[in-house]
Design an enzyme around this catalytic site. Structure first.
Site, PDB file in Angstrom:
ATOM      1  N   GLU A 108       7.791 -21.818   7.224  1.00 29.06           N
ATOM      2  CA  GLU A 108       8.372 -20.986   7.999  1.00 29.06           C
ATOM      3  C   GLU A 108       9.050 -21.743   9.241  1.00 29.06           C
ATOM      4  OE1 GLU A 108       5.338 -21.799  11.356  1.00 29.06           O
ATOM      5  OE2 GLU A 108       4.063 -21.011  10.236  1.00 29.06           O
TER       6      GLU A 108
ATOM      7  N   GLU B 119       0.819  -1.156  -0.178  1.00 31.10           N
ATOM      8  CA  GLU B 119      -0.061  -0.064   0.152  1.00 31.10           C
ATOM      9  C   GLU B 119       0.887   1.139   0.388  1.00 31.10           C
ATOM     10  OE1 GLU B 119      -2.163  -0.808   3.859  1.00 31.10           O
ATOM     11  OE2 GLU B 119      -3.897  -1.445   2.105  1.00 31.10           O
TER      12      GLU B 119
END
Length: 271
Positions: free
Chosen positions: A113, A82
């Site tokens: 992960e 953004e």
């Protein structure tokens, strides 16, 4: 046993959830959500330290990296994505990286992960250096991908911070600037996409927005560097120019079109 309490795994304050009607579920969820903002407020001193460390590095050309897995990784990517449309910076200044790569944004990548070395490899692909900053995001504070990335970044003299919802967790101990946000047990036990994820989103909003303001990407309270990528934003930019230069709508729109941004339009007409 760890030497800290894994708050993110402790039982919910609510039980027999399957026996509740929809409104009762939502009311109780909202009761829990109201605890999030105050928990984030408690972390403001540490968030401020991070912003103060970020600004001079960023002004020298450094970048802000977010690393995470699962929900935490996705929130970092969301915040980074953004920045270009909102503040007009290139996509390579704030960068979100998650375990498993871009495919993991939409679909879970098993065991991604768990690799303690992969985050540093991912960062090296961007030629990371000491002008950069790395923020690890992990509700549990134990995600190997994040811990390994933060550890390697610190070894190479890079500023690090860690956002976690388990105070005293390995991430909090490892990062130079620990941002510990204790939101308490989740409404659904262990579902850290809920309050923990909300708190992380709030913290990331604060970090990137404060950074953008401090480096001059905001004028007054306006997004004067936003990308004019659709009619809504062109209209918003036109109204900002109208206000800044006391022009009518048509004059302001013409100035905006000529100069390409609110900031440039105002600067060109105030010399």
């Amino acid at each position: 046993m760890p030497d800290y309490i894994k708050i993110t795994e402790t039982p919910s304050n609510h039980d027999n959830l399957e026996q509740l009607d929809a409104e009762s579920i939502l009311v109780k969820m909202n009761e829990e959500d109201q605890k999030v903002a105050s928990a984030v407020a408690d972390a403001i001193p540490q968030i401020s330290l991070l912003v103060d460390g970020l600004v001079p590095r960023f002004l020298k050309g450094g970048r802000l990296f977010y690393i995470g897995a699962g929900t935490s990784g996705r929130l970092g990517i969301l915040d980074a994505s953004e920045i270009p449309p909102t503040y007009g910076l290139p996509h390579d200044r704030v960068i979100g990286i998650m375990a498993g790569g871009d495919i993991a944004i939409r679909k879970s990548v098993e065991h991604a992960e768990d690799d303690t070395k992969q985050a540093w490899k991912d960062l090296l692909a961007f030629d990371i250096n000491t002008d950069d900053t790395v923020v690890g995001i992990a509700a549990s504070g134990t995600t190997p991908y994040v811990l390994g990335g933060i550890e390697d970044a610190r070894k190479h003299g890079i500023l690090t911070a860690g956002i976690t919802n388990n105070p005293g967790s390995p991430l909090a101990q490892l990062a130079e600037i620990p941002i510990e946000i204790n939101v308490g047990p989740e409404f659904v036990t262990g579902s850290t996409r809920m309050k923990s994820g909300t708190s992380q989103k709030l913290a990331l909003n604060m970090i990137s927005t404060a950074l953008m303001i401090r480096i001059g990407r905001v004028k007054g309270n306006k997004m004067v560097n936003m990308q004019l990528s659709n009619n809504k934003l062109v209209d918003r930019g036109t109204r900002y120019v109208m206000e800044g230069l006391n022009m009518n709508y048509e004059e302001a729109r013409a100035a905006l079109k000529e100069h390409g941004s609110v900031k440039k339009a105002i600067e060109a007409n105030t010399k």
